[in-house]
Design a protein around this motif. Sequence first.
Motif, PDB file in Angstrom:
ATOM      1  N   THR A 315       0.831  -1.207   0.000  1.00 57.16           N
ATOM      2  CA  THR A 315       0.000   0.000   0.000  1.00 57.16           C
ATOM      3  C   THR A 315       0.862   1.253   0.000  1.00 57.16           C
ATOM      4  OG1 THR A 315      -1.619  -1.216   1.320  1.00 57.16           O
ATOM      5  CG2 THR A 315      -1.907   1.157   1.159  1.00 57.16           C
ATOM      6  N   MET A 320      -2.260   5.593   2.293  1.00 59.74           N
ATOM      7  CA  MET A 320      -2.646   5.154   3.626  1.00 59.74           C
ATOM      8  C   MET A 320      -2.801   6.338   4.562  1.00 59.74           C
ATOM      9  SD  MET A 320      -0.856   2.422   6.244  1.00 59.74           S
ATOM     10  CE  MET A 320      -1.030   1.041   5.130  1.00 59.74           C
ATOM     11  N   LYS A 323      -6.057   8.158   3.756  1.00 64.89           N
ATOM     12  CA  LYS A 323      -7.246   7.431   4.209  1.00 64.89           C
ATOM     13  C   LYS A 323      -7.377   7.483   5.721  1.00 64.89           C
ATOM     14  CE  LYS A 323     -10.843   4.811   3.665  1.00 64.89           C
ATOM     15  NZ  LYS A 323     -12.058   5.346   3.024  1.00 64.89           N
ATOM     16  N   HIS A 353     -11.271  -1.214   2.374  1.00 66.39           N
ATOM     17  CA  HIS A 353      -9.810  -1.128   2.200  1.00 66.39           C
ATOM     18  C   HIS A 353      -9.237  -2.479   1.809  1.00 66.39           C
ATOM     19  CE1 HIS A 353      -5.868   0.711   2.983  1.00 66.39           C
ATOM     20  NE2 HIS A 353      -5.515  -0.455   3.488  1.00 66.39           N
ATOM     21  N   TYR A 357      -6.860  -3.514  -1.410  1.00 67.94           N
ATOM     22  CA  TYR A 357      -5.434  -3.653  -1.121  1.00 67.94           C
ATOM     23  C   TYR A 357      -5.011  -5.050  -0.680  1.00 67.94           C
ATOM     24  CZ  TYR A 357      -4.945   1.400  -1.474  1.00 67.94           C
ATOM     25  OH  TYR A 357      -4.923   2.680  -1.942  1.00 67.94           O
ATOM     26  N   PHE A 369      -2.685  -0.814   8.868  1.00 66.13           N
ATOM     27  CA  PHE A 369      -3.857   0.044   8.683  1.00 66.13           C
ATOM     28  C   PHE A 369      -4.911  -0.254   9.745  1.00 66.13           C
ATOM     29  CE2 PHE A 369      -8.008   0.996   6.784  1.00 66.13           C
ATOM     30  CZ  PHE A 369      -7.817   2.307   6.395  1.00 66.13           C
TER      31      PHE A 369
END
Length: 428
Positions: A315, A320, A323, A353, A357, A369
């Motif tokens: 990612t 990231m 987001k 997500h 990803y 994340f």
Amino acid sequence: MRFTALLHHVTVARLREAYRAISPNAAPGVDGVTWRDYGPDLEANLRDLHARVHGGAYRASPTRRVFIPKPDGRLRPLGVAALEDKIVQRAVVEVLNAIYEEDFLGFSYGFRPGRRPHDALDALSVALERKRVNWVLDADIRDFFTQLDQGWLERFLEHRIADKRILRLIQKWLRAGVIEEGEWSETEAGTAQGASVSPLLSNVFLHYVFDIWADQWRRRKARGDVVLVRFADDFLAGFQHREDAERFLADLRERFAGFGLELHPDKTRLIEFGRYAAERRQARGDRKPETFEFLGFTHICAKDRQERFKLKRVTSKKKMRSKLKAVKTEMRRRMHLPIPEQGRWLARVLQGHYNYYAVPDNSEAMRAFRRRVIRHWRAALKRRSQKGWTTWERIDRLAARWLPQPRILHPWPDKRFDAKTRGRSPVR
């Protein structure tokens, strides 16, 4: 072949399907009409719209300009069209797609029926692993959607479209102007990013300016392998020889200048990348190969367990951070909602997500994340109470209850690419 009669394909039924394809929660345009406002008298509204389109009485409304933040901190202008403009644009795009899907080349993936970002990512991955690629041109077109030359676009459309009524509709949308803070301004260049017709128009423009030219260049001028992947205005080119890459870049700058486009000087770069890049750079005493970003992923030269070259995708850190910043802001807005409602919303965020990803080799980035989302949740819960009862033990129990764990959802790129092409389509 040029198509002289196309507007009759824009029927009430096609307008109805276009209306249904619009999100009910889409922002209204300058007229303030929402999807739900239009619905109660839908059939009468569509018949009236159909009559105006075919009778020449239809008038395009200006787009409402809004700005959204980009990962680099700048603002991206978006155009919000009026509802009826969205309906007619979608219907016209459906008709024109039937023509242009026969023309567009295989390495063009953006905003085309049946083609997703992961199809472009798969093709790029397979090309880098199977073709003799030693150099990658990571290119960025400066302000493409605002700099697109409308005169050239109209000439390109006339190569295939001879129906003057369709061409006049497109001219109306291009020249409708924009309204920003109540002020109308003319649009002499570009196409509104966010309008339903813009992706097709941008693909038509780049098909003639870049795709056909680049395909001919690699066939006639390249000494070695050249691979191309384009998604809308983002494209990458891989080369076997550095000399080919440098000549391609110089010729591309000249080509773009003739059509009013420019490569971004700070975001366009030629990097050494591929199966032998690490060894060659190490032998010269250089650092590890540079990485590049494409469609939300950072692409890295890596090795598998057998010490063979492997393209690793993780990612993008910029994506990231962007987001997570959005999650933090929205979490504070939802701070006082019941915990189950917060948990269900965060679960949807995480699952969305993961859906994009969750590719092989990206597990650690997805776990990171999720950890950061949990921290933002805990911070929001602590802010709504002065008792400090939101301990890590409690937030861990809430996360285990509501937040899904990451798992790989996408197959290896070569497996999906081979399954889709079944050996009929070469890596380009």
